[in-house]
Design a protein around this motif. Structure first.
Motif, PDB file in Angstrom:
ATOM      1  N   GLN A 277      -1.219   0.445  10.513  1.00  0.00           N
ATOM      2  CA  GLN A 277      -0.398  -0.540   9.831  1.00  0.00           C
ATOM      3  C   GLN A 277       1.075  -0.117   9.854  1.00  0.00           C
ATOM      4  N   TYR A 278       1.931  -1.124   9.871  1.00  0.00           N
ATOM      5  CA  TYR A 278       3.367  -0.844   9.932  1.00  0.00           C
ATOM      6  C   TYR A 278       3.798   0.050   8.765  1.00  0.00           C
ATOM      7  N   GLU A 279       3.279  -0.215   7.595  1.00  0.00           N
ATOM      8  CA  GLU A 279       3.651   0.546   6.414  1.00  0.00           C
ATOM      9  C   GLU A 279       3.252   2.013   6.531  1.00  0.00           C
ATOM     10  N   ASP A 280       2.178   2.285   7.263  1.00  0.00           N
ATOM     11  CA  ASP A 280       1.756   3.666   7.498  1.00  0.00           C
ATOM     12  C   ASP A 280       2.484   4.274   8.690  1.00  0.00           C
ATOM     13  N   ALA A 281       2.804   3.425   9.675  1.00  0.00           N
ATOM     14  CA  ALA A 281       3.383   3.924  10.917  1.00  0.00           C
ATOM     15  C   ALA A 281       4.768   4.523  10.705  1.00  0.00           C
ATOM     16  N   VAL A 282       5.632   3.843   9.953  1.00  0.00           N
ATOM     17  CA  VAL A 282       7.025   4.284   9.820  1.00  0.00           C
ATOM     18  C   VAL A 282       7.128   5.668   9.179  1.00  0.00           C
ATOM     19  N   PRO A 283       6.521   5.915   8.036  1.00  0.00           N
ATOM     20  CA  PRO A 283       6.619   7.277   7.480  1.00  0.00           C
ATOM     21  C   PRO A 283       5.957   8.328   8.362  1.00  0.00           C
ATOM     22  N   MET A 284       4.850   7.969   9.040  1.00  0.00           N
ATOM     23  CA  MET A 284       4.203   8.923   9.937  1.00  0.00           C
ATOM     24  C   MET A 284       5.120   9.292  11.094  1.00  0.00           C
ATOM     25  N   LEU A 285       5.750   8.301  11.689  1.00  0.00           N
ATOM     26  CA  LEU A 285       6.657   8.559  12.803  1.00  0.00           C
ATOM     27  C   LEU A 285       7.847   9.393  12.350  1.00  0.00           C
ATOM     28  N   ALA A 286       8.312   9.150  11.131  1.00  0.00           N
ATOM     29  CA  ALA A 286       9.431   9.942  10.595  1.00  0.00           C
ATOM     30  C   ALA A 286       9.033  11.398  10.437  1.00  0.00           C
ATOM     31  N   ARG A 287       7.826  11.619   9.950  1.00  0.00           N
ATOM     32  CA  ARG A 287       7.361  13.004   9.783  1.00  0.00           C
ATOM     33  C   ARG A 287       7.245  13.702  11.138  1.00  0.00           C
ATOM     34  N   LEU A 288       6.696  12.992  12.109  1.00  0.00           N
ATOM     35  CA  LEU A 288       6.524  13.588  13.432  1.00  0.00           C
ATOM     36  C   LEU A 288       7.869  13.828  14.121  1.00  0.00           C
ATOM     37  N   GLN A 289       8.812  12.927  13.917  1.00  0.00           N
ATOM     38  CA  GLN A 289      10.148  13.107  14.489  1.00  0.00           C
ATOM     39  C   GLN A 289      10.791  14.383  13.931  1.00  0.00           C
ATOM     40  N   LYS A 290      10.598  14.624  12.650  1.00  0.00           N
ATOM     41  CA  LYS A 290      11.167  15.813  12.015  1.00  0.00           C
ATOM     42  C   LYS A 290      10.556  17.083  12.605  1.00  0.00           C
ATOM     43  N   ILE A 291       9.248  17.056  12.836  1.00  0.00           N
ATOM     44  CA  ILE A 291       8.580  18.215  13.432  1.00  0.00           C
ATOM     45  C   ILE A 291       9.087  18.435  14.851  1.00  0.00           C
ATOM     46  N   ALA A 292       9.214  17.367  15.634  1.00  0.00           N
ATOM     47  CA  ALA A 292       9.707  17.480  17.008  1.00  0.00           C
ATOM     48  C   ALA A 292      11.123  18.048  17.024  1.00  0.00           C
ATOM     49  N   ASP A 293      11.967  17.588  16.112  1.00  0.00           N
ATOM     50  CA  ASP A 293      13.334  18.096  16.049  1.00  0.00           C
ATOM     51  C   ASP A 293      13.319  19.595  15.762  1.00  0.00           C
ATOM     52  N   GLY A 294      12.419  19.988  14.885  1.00  0.00           N
ATOM     53  CA  GLY A 294      12.307  21.417  14.579  1.00  0.00           C
ATOM     54  C   GLY A 294      11.817  22.234  15.754  1.00  0.00           C
TER      55      GLY A 294
END
Length: 1001
Positions: A277-294
């Motif tokens: 769901q979109y509501e689940d996707a956005v925060p999940m993608l944000a978390r993964l983006q933060k890990i990738a940046d790290g």
């Protein structure tokens, strides 16, 4: 025939490439190689790509030769076909698995090879591209990127099979296939001119450092995040996660598809509820983006994961299929916009989903890249389409960082929902195929002139070519050789030829009818000045033609041209039949009709008008040995109303043509019917003075109307009101009462049946015009003693159209019932040819010496709306080069073999997985992968197939095992064979002599 693909060894692959290029200047059939702009690259994953485009994970990245073909045509980003723990024979892929006629559907999941086999294919392709880039100076050896794709669950990805695959893709140096590639290249080093030992040792074994997670529909969000965390943190891979249109919600997707005309697609809300769901996707993608940046690696999303719909009309085997192509674009680009908004344009998006030459520039300029394509490559032109896309992208400025332009992306979403390109035709599709089987040899054909196309088999490619060269007189000579009515058919022909035009699979069918009219208008006077009245044959039998409509004019022209005495009788004052009495003047002018009449008169046809023709007995008494009845179908079917009456459509059209400024019909005119006559009535009614509303009432919807698509669009442009799903009941007090219908189950034709609902509505109607069909005057023919069938149709010899009365023929609508003008010409030709041989093959295509490179250069080139190419120049000249089955095979399993200077199509069994794509686009009612002469690489393969074909047992002794006409025998080519056609023997000999590279394993 087997759907088990047998990969080509690296040594055989390199030998094939070098030998084919040496012989033909091609590699896997690719004739034009794309050369990258020097030193122009786009950075991604710490790697470089010369063009930000390539094939999506799918049929074009499954085998090494597929990837090679894509690279040669400009691809530089390769999303390799998905691997998963379920593979090989365990994978339940029904065949055929692709249907890409318009929007595309597939029932594939992932690679059909075993994962280790898939790995070998990707490594071989990587290695070969390193060689080709240097050998042919196509770009930097480091100018392309391989992107892995894996699915679908954490447990499967953690399996040793997939873990080994990922690790070996990151570094192939210690794997057997890498050593095999090095050894094969060294062995064949002499075949290259710019490759040496030093270069081979420098080829990087780091095949891929990025991955796309393919999420099967229904994968829980927690599972997706868990897998992505593993790929990012433990595998340290640059990672994309596939997102699909279910993020938009069911209501948005259903509404969008309906508005764009894809309302026939059947899907429910199942996947929208079960998927991410979109509501689940956005925060999940944000978390993964933060890990990738790290981790200092790239992260983003891949759009899209196709779109699941039900299999409702046997499009493919099974219950569910995945939709892609132009219908997916409005959904995919909307997902891109929704996610880009959530991340303020800073989320990296790898894009697929309906990308093609018509939108790729705008997608890229909106800041979305890399872009992968699939559906467009499945259509005629195939890989060569990549060259055009890559060329457009290479001409643009490359960005230095991720920055989605939200304003441009919003504009693209708007265009996707409003441009005609993304809207489905309002008509049910007509099959583009001819009703005949593809021959084993000499199959090149122009379907526009074949069975189901032009009923008189005009040499359409010939006159299109002449018009493109400005040779209008030559074009018109080709036309009138078989077509006595160039103006009438150039104006109002139903043009069935265009429904077969291969160009419809590019950007739309050629306006063949319009080109015919162009030739007629430019060259008519010159033609009339150069024609001479034929010499009258001595003692020739006289022919009377009763009826001066299109059929009668045609019969008069054809017979007179042969020097036969012929008289055409027309009871009206003017010649032309429906064209001069019924069809509205705004559709065809009287002047145009009379030009065709003058052509027949110039040939020597005599016309008598203003009174009924003599009776059959009188005509016999006057010395007419042959009588052709071309009286049309003027009787009308009645519209049965409980109260009130309707006027007949032909009477309405006749009256309004005679006096278009008189309106005794009132302000509200309702036309009942859905055929072409109904469309004419509606357009006429709309033009009458004082009319406030003209309405069309039909018991089905527009898509199921029998009218031609073009006619429907013209009526829509004239602002006629469509009242769909209504069945007339009664007319009283200026109101037409109709029962509301609904569409039920599909019938045998694929149309949904109209079902009564018991609910009613009223329509304002001062006059109701019944356009519910015309019929033959059965009583007239029965009175003559002509036999009719139980339906009242005249019984004729189908080859000659002669009735039971000797020398009496029935043609046109009088024979067929309401039909088309070009069918009337076909009937006239049959009857005339039985009276005397008709010489109408004076301008056949075989007489033209054409450089095949010219039409081949057009294949894969799509024409934008602002392109200067004329309609005639768009012709692909299929009768000279028809290689659609070669084009559209992702695996290159259909090949062109030059046999005695003539191109022939051969199918290679080992390279085919029976996807069925060549069957979709072959102009014949055939499947080339089943019906073309087939090369087998093992004896077992031949015996496991039903295809006609051969296995070369001993190339030196010319011994072959052959299946022909269901018989299998061993033959020696040098000794000849009486049971197998010489052409097939020549093909086998040619393969052994000139295409031996196809034989190796």
């Amino acid at each position: 025939m087997s759907d088990i693909m047998r990969p080509i060894s690296i040594e055989a692959l390199l030998n094939w490439i070098t030998e084919e290029f040496k012989r033909n200047g091609t590699i896997f059939g690719i004739r034009k190689f794309f050369k990258a702009v020097p030193k122009k690259t786009l950075s991604l994953f710490g790697e470089q790509m010369e063009t930000p485009v390539g094939p999506a994970a799918g049929p074009h990245t499954q085998l090494a030769q597929n990837i090679i073909a894509a690279y040669l045509t400009g691809a530089r980003f390769f999303e390799l076909k998905t691997v998963q723990v379920i593979d090989g024979e365990e994978l339940p892929v029904a065949k055929p698995c692709i249907n890409a006629r318009d929007e595309a559907y597939n029932v594939e999941w992932s690679t059909e090879l075993r994962v280790p086999e898939a790995y070998d294919e990707y490594v071989k392709a990587w290695f070969v591209l390193k060689l080709l880039s240097r050998e042919f100076d196509l770009g930097s050896p480091d100018g392309f990127i391989f992107n892995m794709s894996v699915g679908y669950d954490f447990q499967g990805i953690q399996s040793s099979k997939i873990q080994t695959y990922i690790d070996d893709m990151k570094d192939a140096s210690s794997t057997p296939i890498w050593e095999e590639c090095q050894q094969a290249a060294r062995k064949l080093l002499s075949k290259f001119t710019r490759i040496d030992e030093s270069y081979l040792t420098q080829i990087s074994p780091n095949v891929s450092r990025s991955i796309t997670l393919s999420t099967l529909h229904g994968t829980p969000p927690a599972e997706i995040e868990r897998i992505a965390m593993h790929l990012l943190k433990e595998k340290h891979l640059n990672t994309f996660i596939k997102c699909n249109p279910t993020l938009l919600g069911y209501e948005y997707a259903r509404k969008t598809m309906n508005q764009l005309g894809f309302d026939y697609m059947e899907f429910d809300d199942k996947h929208f509820v079960e998927d991410l769901q979109y509501e689940d996707a956005v925060p999940m993608l944000a978390r993964l983006q933060k890990i990738a940046d790290g981790q200092h690696i790239s992260f983003g999303v891949k759009i899209t994961n196709t779109f699941p719909v039900d299999i409702a009309q046997n499009e493919l085997p099974g219950k569910e299929m995945y939709m892609s192509g132009r219908s997916l674009f409005p959904l995919s680009i909307a997902v891109a916009k929704k996610l880009s908004d959530a991340f303020s344009g800073k989320l990296q998006i790898s894009y697929s989903g309906g990308a093609d030459i018509f939108n790729v520039k705008e997608i890229f300029e909106a800041g979305i890249w890399p872009i992968t394509v699939a559906t467009t490559l499945l259509k005629p032109g195939s890989y060569q389409r990549m060259d055009q896309i890559a060329g457009v992208l290479a001409s643009l400025d490359y960005p230095t960082h991720v920055a989605v332009d939200l304003e441009k992306l919003s504009s693209l979403v708007t265009k996707a929902n409003t441009q005609a390109r993304y809207q489905k035709s309002i008509k049910l599709p007509i099959t583009p195929k001819m009703d005949q089987k593809v021959p084993l040899l000499d199959c090149y054909t122009a379907p526009c002139r074949g069975t189901g196309g032009c009923p008189i088999h005009q040499d359409i490619p010939a006159y299109l070519r002449y018009v493109s060269e400005g040779k209008y007189l030559d074009a018109l000579k080709v036309i009138v050789d078989k077509n006595p009515l160039p103006f009438i058919t150039g104006t109002i022909c139903a043009h069935p030829c265009e429904t077969k035009c291969t160009r419809q699979f590019y950007e739309g069918a050629i306006d063949i009818r319009g080109v015919k009219l162009e030739a007629a208008e430019h060259a008519y006077d010159e033609l009339m000045a150069t024609l001479k009245k034929p010499t009258r044959r001595e003692n020739a039998a006289k022919t009377a033609v009763v009826g001066g409509g299109p059929a009668g004019i045609s019969a008069g022209y054809l017979l007179a041209r042969e020097g036969m005495p012929v008289t055409v009788f027309e009871k009206a004052d003017t010649i032309g039949g429906v064209c001069s009495q019924i069809v509205p003047e705004f559709r065809i002018s009287m002047a145009s009709v009379q030009k065709d009449v003058e052509l027949a008169k110039l040939m020597g046809a005599e016309f008598k008008t203003g009174q009924a023709a003599p009776s059959l007995e009188e005509l016999r008494a006057q010395g007419y040995e042959n009588i052709i009845y071309a009286i049309g179908a003027w009787k009308h079917n009645n519209l049965h109303l409980e109260k009130g009456t309707a006027i007949n459509s032909l009477e309405f059209l006749k009256a309004t043509r005679e006096n278009p400024n008189a309106n005794p019909y009132g302000e509200h005119i309702v036309i009942v019917g859905g055929g072409n006559t109904a469309m004419d009535c509606a357009r006429v009614a709309k033009r009458l003075p004082g009319v406030k509303k003209a309405s069309l009432v039909y018991r089905r919807n527009k898509r199921n109307m029998p009218a031609d698509e073009e006619e429907l669009y013209l009526v829509i442009e004239d602002d006629v009101e469509f009242l769909e799903l209504l069945a007339p009941v009664s007319l009283e007090n200026g109101k037409l009462t109709c029962e509301i219908m609904e569409l039920g189950a599909r019938d045998a034709s694929g149309r949904k049946k109209p079902m009564p609902t018991g609910r009613f509505t009223e329509v304002l109607a001062d006059t109701v015009v019944a356009a519910v069909g015309e019929k033959i005057d059965t009583e007239f023919f029965q009175a003559l003693g002509i036999h009719t069938d139980a339906r009242g149709r005249v019984l004729v010899n189908p080859e000659t159209l002669e009735t039971n009365l000797k020398g009496v023929y029935v043609i046109g609508d009088a024979n067929r019932g309401p039909a088309t003008i070009v069918e009337a010409i076909a009937d006239a030709t049959k009857a005339a040819d039985n009276i005397c041989e008709i010489h109408n093959k004076n301008y056949e295509r075989a007489n033209f010496n054409i450089d095949r490179a010219v039409p081949r250069a057009k294949r894969g080139l799509l024409v934008a709306e602002d392109h200067s190419m004329t309609q005639s120049e768009r012709c692909l000249e299929c009768s000279t080069i028809c290689e659609s089955c070669v084009d559209v095979c992702p695996n290159r399993a259909n090949v062109v073999i030059q046999v005695g200077g003539n191109p022939q199509i051969m199918h290679i069994d080992r390279m085919c997985n029976e996807c069925g794509n060549c069957e979709t686009f072959c102009p014949y009612a055939s499947a080339p992968y089943k019906d073309k002469f087939t090369l087998f690489n093992t004896e077992d393969d031949l015996y496991n197939s039903t295809n006609q074909g051969f296995y070369v047992v001993d190339p030196e002794k010319r011994i072959c095992l052959v299946r022909f006409d269901e018989q299998i025998e061993t033959i020696i080519l040098s000794e000849g064979n009486l049971t197998i056609p010489n052409g097939l023997l020549d093909m086998m000999e040619t393969v052994i002599e000139d295409y031996a590279f196809c034989l190796a394993n």
